[in-house]
Design a protein around this motif. Structure first.
Motif, PDB file in Angstrom:
ATOM      1  N   ARG A  39       3.009  -7.233  -4.466  1.00  0.00           N
ATOM      2  CA  ARG A  39       2.342  -8.413  -3.926  1.00  0.00           C
ATOM      3  C   ARG A  39       2.120  -8.292  -2.423  1.00  0.00           C
ATOM      4  NH1 ARG A  39       4.779 -12.226  -1.172  1.00  0.00           N
ATOM      5  NH2 ARG A  39       6.806 -11.479  -1.902  1.00  0.00           N
ATOM      6  N   ASP A  40       3.055  -7.634  -1.741  1.00  0.00           N
ATOM      7  CA  ASP A  40       3.052  -7.573  -0.278  1.00  0.00           C
ATOM      8  C   ASP A  40       3.270  -6.118   0.124  1.00  0.00           C
ATOM      9  OD1 ASP A  40       4.009  -7.585   2.453  1.00  0.00           O
ATOM     10  OD2 ASP A  40       4.376  -9.728   2.261  1.00  0.00           O
ATOM     11  N   MET A  41       2.323  -5.526   0.876  1.00  0.00           N
ATOM     12  CA  MET A  41       2.425  -4.110   1.223  1.00  0.00           C
ATOM     13  C   MET A  41       2.244  -3.898   2.719  1.00  0.00           C
ATOM     14  SD  MET A  41       0.182  -0.802  -0.083  1.00  0.00           S
ATOM     15  CE  MET A  41       0.561  -1.080  -1.810  1.00  0.00           C
ATOM     16  N   THR A  42       3.159  -3.092   3.295  1.00  0.00           N
ATOM     17  CA  THR A  42       3.054  -2.639   4.675  1.00  0.00           C
ATOM     18  C   THR A  42       2.971  -1.123   4.660  1.00  0.00           C
ATOM     19  OG1 THR A  42       4.331  -4.529   5.509  1.00  0.00           O
ATOM     20  CG2 THR A  42       4.176  -2.598   6.937  1.00  0.00           C
ATOM     21  N   ILE A  43       1.946  -0.561   5.313  1.00  0.00           N
ATOM     22  CA  ILE A  43       1.698   0.879   5.261  1.00  0.00           C
ATOM     23  C   ILE A  43       1.571   1.430   6.678  1.00  0.00           C
ATOM     24  CG2 ILE A  43       0.356   2.714   4.165  1.00  0.00           C
ATOM     25  CD1 ILE A  43      -0.966   0.715   2.410  1.00  0.00           C
ATOM     26  N   THR A  64       0.661   7.384   6.376  1.00  0.00           N
ATOM     27  CA  THR A  64       0.651   7.185   4.925  1.00  0.00           C
ATOM     28  C   THR A  64      -0.716   6.695   4.470  1.00  0.00           C
ATOM     29  OG1 THR A  64       2.999   6.601   4.989  1.00  0.00           O
ATOM     30  CG2 THR A  64       1.784   6.021   3.002  1.00  0.00           C
ATOM     31  N   PHE A  65      -1.299   5.778   5.213  1.00  0.00           N
ATOM     32  CA  PHE A  65      -2.623   5.264   4.867  1.00  0.00           C
ATOM     33  C   PHE A  65      -3.678   6.375   4.968  1.00  0.00           C
ATOM     34  CE2 PHE A  65      -6.413   2.485   5.586  1.00  0.00           C
ATOM     35  CZ  PHE A  65      -6.294   1.718   4.439  1.00  0.00           C
ATOM     36  N   LEU A 118      -1.536  -7.574   3.029  1.00  0.00           N
ATOM     37  CA  LEU A 118      -1.560  -6.172   3.437  1.00  0.00           C
ATOM     38  C   LEU A 118      -1.372  -6.089   4.944  1.00  0.00           C
ATOM     39  CD1 LEU A 118      -2.076  -3.124   2.921  1.00  0.00           C
ATOM     40  CD2 LEU A 118      -4.526  -3.605   3.222  1.00  0.00           C
ATOM     41  N   ASP A 119      -0.420  -5.284   5.365  1.00  0.00           N
ATOM     42  CA  ASP A 119      -0.161  -5.027   6.786  1.00  0.00           C
ATOM     43  C   ASP A 119      -0.316  -3.528   6.983  1.00  0.00           C
ATOM     44  OD1 ASP A 119       0.814  -4.610   9.337  1.00  0.00           O
ATOM     45  OD2 ASP A 119       2.475  -6.010   9.129  1.00  0.00           O
ATOM     46  N   VAL A 120      -1.307  -3.108   7.775  1.00  0.00           N
ATOM     47  CA  VAL A 120      -1.622  -1.679   7.849  1.00  0.00           C
ATOM     48  C   VAL A 120      -2.052  -1.292   9.251  1.00  0.00           C
ATOM     49  CG1 VAL A 120      -4.016  -2.071   7.099  1.00  0.00           C
ATOM     50  CG2 VAL A 120      -2.988   0.187   6.799  1.00  0.00           C
ATOM     51  N   ILE A 121      -1.656  -0.079   9.642  1.00  0.00           N
ATOM     52  CA  ILE A 121      -2.152   0.542  10.863  1.00  0.00           C
ATOM     53  C   ILE A 121      -3.194   1.566  10.443  1.00  0.00           C
ATOM     54  CG2 ILE A 121      -1.555   1.894  12.905  1.00  0.00           C
ATOM     55  CD1 ILE A 121       1.264   0.793  12.697  1.00  0.00           C
ATOM     56  N   VAL A 122      -4.404   1.444  10.991  1.00  0.00           N
ATOM     57  CA  VAL A 122      -5.522   2.292  10.577  1.00  0.00           C
ATOM     58  C   VAL A 122      -5.960   3.164  11.746  1.00  0.00           C
ATOM     59  CG1 VAL A 122      -7.831   2.348   9.563  1.00  0.00           C
ATOM     60  CG2 VAL A 122      -6.285   0.459   9.023  1.00  0.00           C
ATOM     61  N   CYS A 123      -6.075   4.459  11.494  1.00  0.00           N
ATOM     62  CA  CYS A 123      -6.619   5.361  12.511  1.00  0.00           C
ATOM     63  C   CYS A 123      -8.127   5.150  12.610  1.00  0.00           C
ATOM     64  CB  CYS A 123      -6.324   6.812  12.162  1.00  0.00           C
ATOM     65  SG  CYS A 123      -4.562   7.230  12.216  1.00  0.00           S
ATOM     66  N   ALA A 124      -8.650   5.206  13.827  1.00  0.00           N
ATOM     67  CA  ALA A 124     -10.080   4.962  14.041  1.00  0.00           C
ATOM     68  C   ALA A 124     -10.951   5.919  13.247  1.00  0.00           C
ATOM     69  CB  ALA A 124     -10.407   5.068  15.534  1.00  0.00           C
ATOM     70  N   SER A 125     -10.454   7.129  13.020  1.00  0.00           N
ATOM     71  CA  SER A 125     -11.264   8.137  12.319  1.00  0.00           C
ATOM     72  C   SER A 125     -11.531   7.783  10.863  1.00  0.00           C
ATOM     73  CB  SER A 125     -10.574   9.500  12.391  1.00  0.00           C
ATOM     74  OG  SER A 125      -9.269   9.433  11.831  1.00  0.00           O
ATOM     75  N   LEU A 127      -4.434 -10.394   5.736  1.00  0.00           N
ATOM     76  CA  LEU A 127      -4.585  -9.018   6.215  1.00  0.00           C
ATOM     77  C   LEU A 127      -4.113  -8.947   7.669  1.00  0.00           C
ATOM     78  CD1 LEU A 127      -5.684  -6.093   5.933  1.00  0.00           C
ATOM     79  CD2 LEU A 127      -7.919  -6.986   6.631  1.00  0.00           C
ATOM     80  N   GLU A 128      -3.140  -8.058   7.925  1.00  0.00           N
ATOM     81  CA  GLU A 128      -2.678  -7.813   9.293  1.00  0.00           C
ATOM     82  C   GLU A 128      -3.046  -6.384   9.675  1.00  0.00           C
ATOM     83  OE1 GLU A 128       1.312  -8.946  10.160  1.00  0.00           O
ATOM     84  OE2 GLU A 128       1.246 -10.695   8.812  1.00  0.00           O
ATOM     85  N   LEU A 129      -3.758  -6.244  10.795  1.00  0.00           N
ATOM     86  CA  LEU A 129      -4.364  -4.963  11.160  1.00  0.00           C
ATOM     87  C   LEU A 129      -3.991  -4.548  12.573  1.00  0.00           C
ATOM     88  CD1 LEU A 129      -8.056  -5.246   9.911  1.00  0.00           C
ATOM     89  CD2 LEU A 129      -6.473  -3.437   9.280  1.00  0.00           C
ATOM     90  N   GLU A 130      -3.838  -3.240  12.725  1.00  0.00           N
ATOM     91  CA  GLU A 130      -3.777  -2.660  14.057  1.00  0.00           C
ATOM     92  C   GLU A 130      -4.512  -1.329  14.004  1.00  0.00           C
ATOM     93  OE1 GLU A 130      -0.620  -0.998  17.423  1.00  0.00           O
ATOM     94  OE2 GLU A 130       0.066  -2.394  15.869  1.00  0.00           O
ATOM     95  N   LEU A 131      -5.357  -1.091  14.969  1.00  0.00           N
ATOM     96  CA  LEU A 131      -6.152   0.135  15.006  1.00  0.00           C
ATOM     97  C   LEU A 131      -5.479   1.140  15.920  1.00  0.00           C
ATOM     98  CD1 LEU A 131      -8.820   1.409  13.993  1.00  0.00           C
ATOM     99  CD2 LEU A 131      -9.865   0.637  16.144  1.00  0.00           C
TER     100      LEU A 131
END
Length: 449
Positions: free
Chosen positions: A299-303, A307-308, A329-336, A354-358
């Motif tokens: 139900r709740d995922m932090t990545i 890993t992403f 969803l809580d995720v750190i996403v690489c710009a690429s 949705l929680e995001l950090e780039l």
């Protein structure tokens, strides 16, 4: 001339003090021992000088902390412990925190034996100092019928064929030695009511950790590094009631999660033993394929970012499972790989938060960043996504993503922008706030950090 008024006052104070002391002394021993258990060990033992009756009351305290560094020498520490851990005493010891050093520890077996006999419920044993000598925990510990919580730090858990801990609900194991993989596996599986398990793995331990439990609800595993490279360390989890799983593992190559509780909470940071994704690495592809279905009901995922990124590369080779139950969803996403985010969100049709950090790729050319675009709109943006929390550092791709979310989402109620004002371009930021919002209910909130 003597001031009789002052003399009477002094006598009255002494009388009142004496009466108070008498009142405490008139309390039954169990109640006094309970009061002593609320004091520090030093304070509780210090009460032995009050009177003859108080001389040995601290020995009956059911809650105790004993640390080697509080004594002038080793012999004084052992002598004190031998007196307290008297197996012939009938009183129960409910809670004990014991800190020992790396020196010889033959005393540990009779002490633990006495604790088991005196029905210990909450036990913490911690070894401090360096060295490679990890004292062995006595066999009596593995058949303690009253133990409810157990914390062991830098010790050796011996390999025994029989383990029975029928009341143990909480177990925290930090940097311990397990002679075999089955030592740890048997320990966990022999706790029929275990609910909370925390494991920190020694940096030179490359074993496969198997967690088989019909009762476990919360699991946290940390493995930061390993000195061995000729083995295939891994994690296997079979816990159908598991509702919270956190893994931070920079070593393991294999992760298998079986029958995880629907609507569980997941926090993962690992790389399957890959420094970089390799499409020709068949075993790694297989490990990722075996892992993803086991977490598809969370139900709740932090990545974590890496890993992403691995999941993104894998998706080019094989389809991802649906995450139909996921609402946060809580995720750190690489710009690429930012352009791929909507594709992943397609697999989460019921996402509401949705929680995001780039994370900016240093090797990514500014021209490539300018070319980032979002062509598709996932179902969750049109039907379920209500809250977005986005950390803004002033990178150009972040602005594109905010613009995309505001223009595409029909259900968005609140967009929170956590802004680093030291690095953001105010002209660009002000333009963002003027973007027309597809959702008429959407509120944009700006927070400094």
């Amino acid at each position: 001339m003597i001031d009789r008024g002052k003399t009477k006052q002094a006598s009255s104070r002494r009388l009142n003090r004496s009466l108070k002391e008498d009142m405490i002394s008139q309390l039954p021993d169990p109640l006094i021992c309970h009061v002593l258990s609320l004091l520090s060990t030093k304070e509780a033992v210090g009460t032995s000088i009050l009177s003859t009756r108080w001389r040995s009351l601290w020995l009956w305290v059911h809650r105790f902390e004993l640390s080697h560094w509080e004594f002038l020498d080793f012999n004084a520490f052992v002598s004190f412990g031998n007196r307290y851990f008297d197996s012939t005493r009938l009183s129960c010891i409910h809670n004990l925190k014991l800190t020992i050093d790396e020196n010889e520890a033959s005393y540990l077996t009779p002490w633990i034996d006495a604790l088991v006999k005196r029905k210990i419920q909450h036990l913490c044993v911690r070894r401090t100092g360096g060295g490679s000598s990890f004292h062995e925990m006595p066999l009596s510990l593995y058949v303690c019928e009253t133990l409810v919580s157990l914390k062991l730090v830098q010790l050796t858990l011996v390999d025994t064929e029989f383990v029975s801990l029928p009341c143990l609900k909480t177990m925290h194991l930090y940097n311990n030695v397990y002679p075999k993989e089955t030592t740890f596996e048997r320990l966990v599986s022999s706790c029929p009511v275990l609910e909370d398990l925390m494991i920190d793995v020694l940096r030179n331990d490359a074993k496969v950790y198997r967690v088989h439990s019909r009762s476990l609800k919360r699991l946290r595993l940390l493995r930061s590094s390993s000195l061995q490279s000729d083995s295939v360390p891994g994690v296997v989890i079979d816990a159908p009631l598991l509702c919270s799983l956190r893994i931070n593992d920079g070593v393991s190559k294999m992760f298998i999660v079986k029958d995880m509780e629907c609507n569980a909470k997941l926090d993962i940071s690992f790389d399957f033993g890959l420094e970089a994704f390799d499409e020709s690495n068949v075993s790694s592809i297989s490990h990722i394929r075996n892992f993803l279905p086991g977490i598809s009901t969370v139900r709740d995922m932090t990545i974590s970012a890496f890993t992403f990124q691995i999941i993104h590369h894998y998706s080019k080779l094989e389809p991802l499972p649906q995450f139909d139950c996921m609402t946060r969803l809580d995720v750190i996403v690489c710009a690429s790989i930012l352009q791929w985010l909507p594709t992943f969100l397609e697999r989460c049709p019921n996402l509401t938060s949705l929680e995001l950090e780039l994370r900016n790729d240093e090797e990514m050319h500014p021209r490539e960043m300018n070319q980032i675009s979002f062509s598709s709109v996932p179902e969750c943006l049109l039907s379920s996504l209500e809250f977005v929390d986005f950390a803004i550092w002033g990178h150009f791709p972040e602005m594109k993503l905010v613009r995309y979310l505001l223009k595409s989402s029909t259900s968005l109620k609140k967009l929170t922008l956590n802004v680093n004002h030291d690095s953001i371009d105010y002209d660009i930021f002000n333009e963002l706030l003027k973007i027309p919002r597809r959702s008429t209910m959407c509120e944009v909130v700006v927070v400094d950090f």
